[in-house]
Design a protein around this motif. Structure first.
Motif, short mmCIF file in Angstrom:
data_model
loop_
_atom_site.label_atom_id
_atom_site.label_comp_id
_atom_site.label_asym_id
_atom_site.label_seq_id
_atom_site.Cartn_x
_atom_site.Cartn_y
_atom_site.Cartn_z
N LEU A 1 0.65 -1.23 -0.09
CA LEU A 1 -0.04 0.01 -0.18
C LEU A 1 0.92 1.13 -0.16
CD1 LEU A 1 -2.99 -0.96 2.29
CD2 LEU A 1 -2.80 -0.55 0.00
N SER A 2 1.95 1.26 0.64
CA SER A 2 2.72 2.42 0.63
C SER A 2 3.26 2.86 -0.68
CB SER A 2 3.95 2.17 1.72
OG SER A 2 4.75 1.18 1.28
N ARG A 3 3.43 1.90 -1.57
CA ARG A 3 4.03 2.22 -3.05
C ARG A 3 2.81 2.27 -3.98
NH1 ARG A 3 8.95 -1.04 -5.13
NH2 ARG A 3 9.05 0.72 -6.37
N SER A 4 1.45 2.39 -3.74
CA SER A 4 0.30 2.36 -4.55
C SER A 4 0.52 3.38 -5.22
CB SER A 4 -0.70 2.24 -3.48
OG SER A 4 -1.23 3.07 -2.67
N PHE A 5 -0.47 3.53 -6.15
CA PHE A 5 -0.70 4.77 -7.21
C PHE A 5 -1.89 4.64 -7.83
CE2 PHE A 5 2.26 2.06 -9.62
CZ PHE A 5 1.65 1.77 -10.85
N ILE A 6 -2.65 5.87 -8.17
CA ILE A 6 -3.74 5.95 -8.71
C ILE A 6 -3.88 5.53 -10.22
CG2 ILE A 6 -5.55 7.42 -9.39
CD1 ILE A 6 -4.96 9.04 -6.85
N GLY B 1 -1.64 -5.98 -9.26
CA GLY B 1 -2.28 -6.24 -8.09
C GLY B 1 -3.18 -4.92 -8.26
N VAL B 2 -4.48 -4.74 -8.02
CA VAL B 2 -5.18 -3.35 -7.88
C VAL B 2 -6.23 -3.65 -6.74
CG1 VAL B 2 -6.91 -2.20 -9.29
CG2 VAL B 2 -5.00 -3.40 -10.44
N LYS B 3 -6.38 -2.34 -6.25
CA LYS B 3 -7.28 -2.12 -5.12
C LYS B 3 -8.38 -1.37 -5.27
CE LYS B 3 -7.39 -1.13 -0.23
NZ LYS B 3 -7.79 -2.20 0.26
N GLY B 4 -9.65 -1.41 -5.17
CA GLY B 4 -10.65 -0.79 -5.46
C GLY B 4 -10.76 0.32 -4.33
N ILE B 5 -10.93 1.63 -4.76
CA ILE B 5 -11.02 2.69 -3.61
C ILE B 5 -12.44 3.17 -3.45
CG2 ILE B 5 -9.98 4.71 -2.90
CD1 ILE B 5 -7.88 2.38 -2.88
N SER C 1 -16.67 -7.67 0.20
CA SER C 1 -15.46 -8.49 0.49
C SER C 1 -14.41 -8.40 -0.79
CB SER C 1 -15.95 -9.98 0.29
OG SER C 1 -16.72 -10.24 -0.90
N GLU C 2 -14.83 -7.84 -1.99
CA GLU C 2 -14.13 -7.84 -3.15
C GLU C 2 -13.47 -6.71 -3.08
OE1 GLU C 2 -13.37 -10.50 -4.93
OE2 GLU C 2 -15.01 -11.57 -3.57
N GLN C 3 -12.08 -6.31 -2.75
CA GLN C 3 -11.51 -4.92 -2.85
C GLN C 3 -10.12 -5.03 -3.50
OE1 GLN C 3 -11.35 -3.05 1.08
NE2 GLN C 3 -13.70 -2.86 1.24
N ASN C 4 -9.18 -6.25 -3.39
CA ASN C 4 -8.11 -6.39 -3.92
C ASN C 4 -8.01 -7.60 -4.79
OD1 ASN C 4 -6.38 -4.70 -2.00
ND2 ASN C 4 -7.43 -5.98 -0.25
N TYR C 5 -7.25 -7.25 -5.86
CA TYR C 5 -7.46 -8.17 -7.15
C TYR C 5 -5.99 -8.31 -7.57
CZ TYR C 5 -12.38 -6.97 -7.45
OH TYR C 5 -13.58 -6.69 -7.06
N ALA C 6 -5.62 -9.46 -8.03
CA ALA C 6 -4.33 -9.69 -8.81
C ALA C 6 -4.85 -10.09 -10.31
CB ALA C 6 -3.70 -11.00 -8.28
N VAL C 7 -4.71 -9.40 -11.13
CA VAL C 7 -5.16 -9.19 -12.49
C VAL C 7 -4.38 -10.06 -13.51
CG1 VAL C 7 -6.48 -8.01 -14.45
CG2 VAL C 7 -7.09 -7.35 -11.99
N ARG D 1 -12.36 5.10 -8.08
CA ARG D 1 -11.02 5.11 -8.01
C ARG D 1 -10.56 3.89 -7.83
NH1 ARG D 1 -7.32 8.29 -3.46
NH2 ARG D 1 -5.58 6.68 -3.76
N ALA D 2 -9.44 3.47 -8.64
CA ALA D 2 -8.82 2.26 -8.23
C ALA D 2 -7.28 2.39 -8.33
CB ALA D 2 -9.08 0.97 -9.12
N ASP D 3 -6.49 1.70 -7.63
CA ASP D 3 -5.09 1.96 -7.34
C ASP D 3 -4.15 0.73 -7.64
OD1 ASP D 3 -5.89 4.25 -6.49
OD2 ASP D 3 -5.02 4.51 -4.38
N VAL D 4 -3.25 0.91 -8.18
CA VAL D 4 -2.29 -0.42 -8.64
C VAL D 4 -1.34 -0.43 -7.20
CG1 VAL D 4 -0.38 -1.12 -9.28
CG2 VAL D 4 -2.03 0.06 -10.94
N VAL D 5 -1.67 -1.72 -6.37
CA VAL D 5 -0.99 -1.96 -5.19
C VAL D 5 0.02 -2.97 -5.31
CG1 VAL D 5 -2.91 -1.11 -3.99
CG2 VAL D 5 -2.65 -3.45 -4.74
N GLY D 6 0.38 -3.51 -6.29
CA GLY D 6 1.39 -4.50 -6.51
C GLY D 6 0.76 -5.97 -6.37
N PRO D 7 1.41 -7.08 -6.82
CA PRO D 7 2.69 -6.84 -7.62
C PRO D 7 2.39 -6.58 -8.99
CG PRO D 7 1.82 -9.10 -7.42
CD PRO D 7 0.91 -8.31 -6.58
N ILE D 8 3.32 -6.00 -9.78
CA ILE D 8 3.17 -5.93 -11.24
C ILE D 8 4.42 -6.90 -11.89
CG2 ILE D 8 3.61 -4.37 -13.19
CD1 ILE D 8 2.95 -2.06 -11.19
N SER D 9 4.22 -7.63 -12.82
CA SER D 9 4.84 -8.49 -13.52
C SER D 9 4.61 -8.76 -14.85
CB SER D 9 5.16 -9.88 -12.90
OG SER D 9 3.94 -10.59 -13.14
#
Length: 142
Positions: free
Chosen positions: A18-23, A57-61, A90-96, A124-132
């Protein structure tokens, strides 16, 4: 027979953080998530295909954001997919994760880039990682 021509991987974020997340910006703006360069040799490389796999990795805001992921080769879009991201319950964090296939590339270096953009107003949704992001170029017949 399949012959490997090139393989590249990149992992700008290796874990949920979360500390490295971005919109993820609202369309038509987009954020570049990762890029790789694959080389197709000039001799004995046809026919060929490039197999690309991305995980984000994406988080719904707020609200239910519709995130459009695009893959570009040398600046030209070759693939896209869309994912709904919820922000409540229950659905807030995703690994797409998604895969794209590119066929019969000319010889030389090809830059592949994956991007994300939010298509839904007032969400709003943020990238929260991971990214590959990885790419495998193969010759498909001898």
């Amino acid at each position: 027979m399949v012959r490997i021509l090139d393989k590249k991987t990149v992992q700008p974020l290796s874990r949920f953080n979360l500390s490295r997340s971005f919109i993820i910006p609202r369309s038509p703006k987009k954020v570049r998530l990762a890029s790789i360069t694959l080389r197709i040799p000039s001799i004995n490389a046809q026919p060929n295909r490039v197999e690309l796999v991305a995980t984000v990795g994406v988080k719904g805001i707020t609200g239910i954001a519709q995130i459009l992921f695009r893959v570009f080769r040398d600046g030209r879009e070759i693939f896209n997919t869309q994912q709904g991201i919820e922000s409540a319950g229950s659905e807030q964090n995703y690994a797409v994760t998604f895969q794209a296939i590119d066929r019969n590339l000319s010889s030389g270096n090809h830059v592949y880039t994956v991007t994300a953009e939010n298509q839904t107003a007032n969400t709003r949704a943020d990238v929260v990682g991971p990214i590959s992001f990885s790419g495998l170029a193969v010759q498909t017949r001898s």
